[in-house]
Design a protein around this motif. Structure first.
Motif, PDB file in Angstrom:
ATOM      1  N   VAL A   1       0.853  -1.191   0.000  1.00 57.65           N
ATOM      2  CA  VAL A   1       0.000   0.000   0.000  1.00 57.65           C
ATOM      3  C   VAL A   1       0.888   1.239   0.000  1.00 57.65           C
ATOM      4  N   MET A   2       0.377   2.319  -0.544  1.00 58.67           N
ATOM      5  CA  MET A   2       1.186   3.528  -0.684  1.00 58.67           C
ATOM      6  C   MET A   2       1.322   4.307   0.620  1.00 58.67           C
ATOM      7  N   GLU A   3       0.243   4.337   1.441  1.00 57.81           N
ATOM      8  CA  GLU A   3       0.254   5.128   2.674  1.00 57.81           C
ATOM      9  C   GLU A   3      -0.368   4.330   3.816  1.00 57.81           C
ATOM     10  N   GLU A   4      -0.071   4.737   5.034  1.00 59.35           N
ATOM     11  CA  GLU A   4      -0.615   4.070   6.224  1.00 59.35           C
ATOM     12  C   GLU A   4      -2.142   4.056   6.201  1.00 59.35           C
ATOM     13  N   VAL A   5      -2.768   5.133   5.726  1.00 60.62           N
ATOM     14  CA  VAL A   5      -4.233   5.191   5.670  1.00 60.62           C
ATOM     15  C   VAL A   5      -4.790   4.067   4.798  1.00 60.62           C
ATOM     16  N   HIS A   6      -4.034   3.664   3.778  1.00 63.03           N
ATOM     17  CA  HIS A   6      -4.492   2.571   2.911  1.00 63.03           C
ATOM     18  C   HIS A   6      -4.478   1.237   3.661  1.00 63.03           C
ATOM     19  N   ARG A   7      -3.462   1.037   4.503  1.00 59.76           N
ATOM     20  CA  ARG A   7      -3.440  -0.197   5.300  1.00 59.76           C
ATOM     21  C   ARG A   7      -4.647  -0.221   6.234  1.00 59.76           C
ATOM     22  N   SER A   8      -4.951   0.903   6.851  1.00 60.01           N
ATOM     23  CA  SER A   8      -6.107   0.970   7.762  1.00 60.01           C
ATOM     24  C   SER A   8      -7.401   0.654   7.030  1.00 60.01           C
ATOM     25  N   ARG A   9      -7.595   1.238   5.863  1.00 57.10           N
ATOM     26  CA  ARG A   9      -8.812   0.975   5.072  1.00 57.10           C
ATOM     27  C   ARG A   9      -8.879  -0.488   4.653  1.00 57.10           C
ATOM     28  N   LEU A  10      -7.736  -1.038   4.253  1.00 57.38           N
ATOM     29  CA  LEU A  10      -7.665  -2.436   3.835  1.00 57.38           C
ATOM     30  C   LEU A  10      -8.073  -3.357   4.980  1.00 57.38           C
ATOM     31  N   ILE A  11      -7.541  -3.119   6.149  1.00 58.08           N
ATOM     32  CA  ILE A  11      -7.863  -3.943   7.314  1.00 58.08           C
ATOM     33  C   ILE A  11      -9.331  -3.813   7.680  1.00 58.08           C
ATOM     34  N   ARG A  12      -9.855  -2.592   7.617  1.00 59.28           N
ATOM     35  CA  ARG A  12     -11.272  -2.372   7.936  1.00 59.28           C
ATOM     36  C   ARG A  12     -12.184  -3.125   6.961  1.00 59.28           C
ATOM     37  N   ALA A  13     -11.847  -3.094   5.688  1.00 56.40           N
ATOM     38  CA  ALA A  13     -12.728  -3.680   4.672  1.00 56.40           C
ATOM     39  C   ALA A  13     -12.521  -5.182   4.477  1.00 56.40           C
ATOM     40  N   PHE A  14     -11.287  -5.657   4.639  1.00 56.63           N
ATOM     41  CA  PHE A  14     -10.981  -7.044   4.288  1.00 56.63           C
ATOM     42  C   PHE A  14     -10.186  -7.782   5.363  1.00 56.63           C
ATOM     43  N   GLY A  15     -10.320  -7.356   6.615  1.00 56.94           N
ATOM     44  CA  GLY A  15      -9.520  -7.908   7.703  1.00 56.94           C
ATOM     45  C   GLY A  15      -9.452  -9.420   7.758  1.00 56.94           C
ATOM     46  N   LYS A  16     -10.593 -10.093   7.618  1.00 52.96           N
ATOM     47  CA  LYS A  16     -10.624 -11.556   7.727  1.00 52.96           C
ATOM     48  C   LYS A  16      -9.839 -12.221   6.606  1.00 52.96           C
ATOM     49  N   LEU A  17      -9.770 -11.585   5.453  1.00 50.33           N
ATOM     50  CA  LEU A  17      -9.055 -12.161   4.311  1.00 50.33           C
ATOM     51  C   LEU A  17      -7.545 -11.940   4.394  1.00 50.33           C
ATOM     52  N   LEU A  18      -7.113 -11.126   5.347  1.00 50.55           N
ATOM     53  CA  LEU A  18      -5.694 -10.775   5.443  1.00 50.55           C
ATOM     54  C   LEU A  18      -4.891 -11.709   6.345  1.00 50.55           C
ATOM     55  N   VAL A  19      -5.547 -12.666   6.955  1.00 53.08           N
ATOM     56  CA  VAL A  19      -4.847 -13.598   7.841  1.00 53.08           C
ATOM     57  C   VAL A  19      -3.784 -14.333   7.025  1.00 53.08           C
ATOM     58  N   GLY A  20      -2.551 -14.245   7.502  1.00 49.32           N
ATOM     59  CA  GLY A  20      -1.443 -14.903   6.813  1.00 49.32           C
ATOM     60  C   GLY A  20      -0.873 -14.137   5.641  1.00 49.32           C
TER      61      GLY A  20
ATOM     62  N   ALA B   1       2.517  -4.342   3.512  1.00 46.24           N
ATOM     63  CA  ALA B   1       3.569  -3.381   3.824  1.00 46.24           C
ATOM     64  C   ALA B   1       3.206  -2.012   3.272  1.00 46.24           C
ATOM     65  N   VAL B   2       3.633  -0.990   4.008  1.00 49.92           N
ATOM     66  CA  VAL B   2       3.389   0.405   3.608  1.00 49.92           C
ATOM     67  C   VAL B   2       4.654   0.945   2.944  1.00 49.92           C
ATOM     68  N   LEU B   3       4.504   1.471   1.721  1.00 50.36           N
ATOM     69  CA  LEU B   3       5.645   2.009   0.983  1.00 50.36           C
ATOM     70  C   LEU B   3       5.966   3.455   1.354  1.00 50.36           C
ATOM     71  N   GLY B   4       5.007   4.165   1.918  1.00 46.13           N
ATOM     72  CA  GLY B   4       5.247   5.546   2.322  1.00 46.13           C
ATOM     73  C   GLY B   4       5.430   6.494   1.149  1.00 46.13           C
ATOM     74  N   ILE B   5       4.572   6.357   0.142  1.00 47.69           N
ATOM     75  CA  ILE B   5       4.647   7.208  -1.050  1.00 47.69           C
ATOM     76  C   ILE B   5       3.403   8.089  -1.101  1.00 47.69           C
ATOM     77  N   PRO B   6       3.576   9.411  -0.924  1.00 47.58           N
ATOM     78  CA  PRO B   6       2.417  10.317  -0.917  1.00 47.58           C
ATOM     79  C   PRO B   6       1.822  10.514  -2.316  1.00 47.58           C
ATOM     80  N   ASP B   7       0.636  11.062  -2.349  1.00 47.67           N
ATOM     81  CA  ASP B   7      -0.087  11.294  -3.608  1.00 47.67           C
ATOM     82  C   ASP B   7       0.381  12.610  -4.236  1.00 47.67           C
TER      83      ASP B   7
END
Length: 107
Positions: free
Chosen positions: A57-76, A80-86
């Protein structure tokens, strides 16, 4: 076996499609990209999350959104956050170099 890498940003218009384009020819990778915002050009699907071995993911906010929307699918899954701004246009040479630099540790 190729590693399935999914690149995520907000709208899948600039950063993640650039990453997909520059790594598409990598011999050890299969790549895809998507966006996490409701107005994304290609919105992230559960199938993409399930397919991916690695999600960058490009930013930390994207990881948060990803976990919120697809948390159960992320097991295993590795996320990683690349830290690239828009701050870049599609295929901006500075973005290409930054992506190559920030993604290198994962490939």
């Amino acid at each position: 076996m190729k590693k399935a890498v999914l690149f995520l940003c907000s709208r899948n218009r600039l950063r993640s499609p650039t990453a997909e384009a520059i790594f598409a020819g990598h011999p050890d990778l299969e790549v895809d990209s998507a966006g996490l915002s409701p107005d994304a050009d290609l919105r992230l699907s559960a199938e993409q999350v399930e397919w991916a071995d690695l999600i960058l993911v490009m930013e930390e906010v994207h990881r948060s959104r990803l976990i919120r929307a697809f948390g159960k699918l992320l097991v295993g899954k590795r996320v990683a956050v690349l830290g690239i701004p828009d701050d870049y246009d599609f295929m901006d040479p500075a973005l290409v170099e930054l992506l190559k630099l920030r993604c290198a540790p994962y490939f």
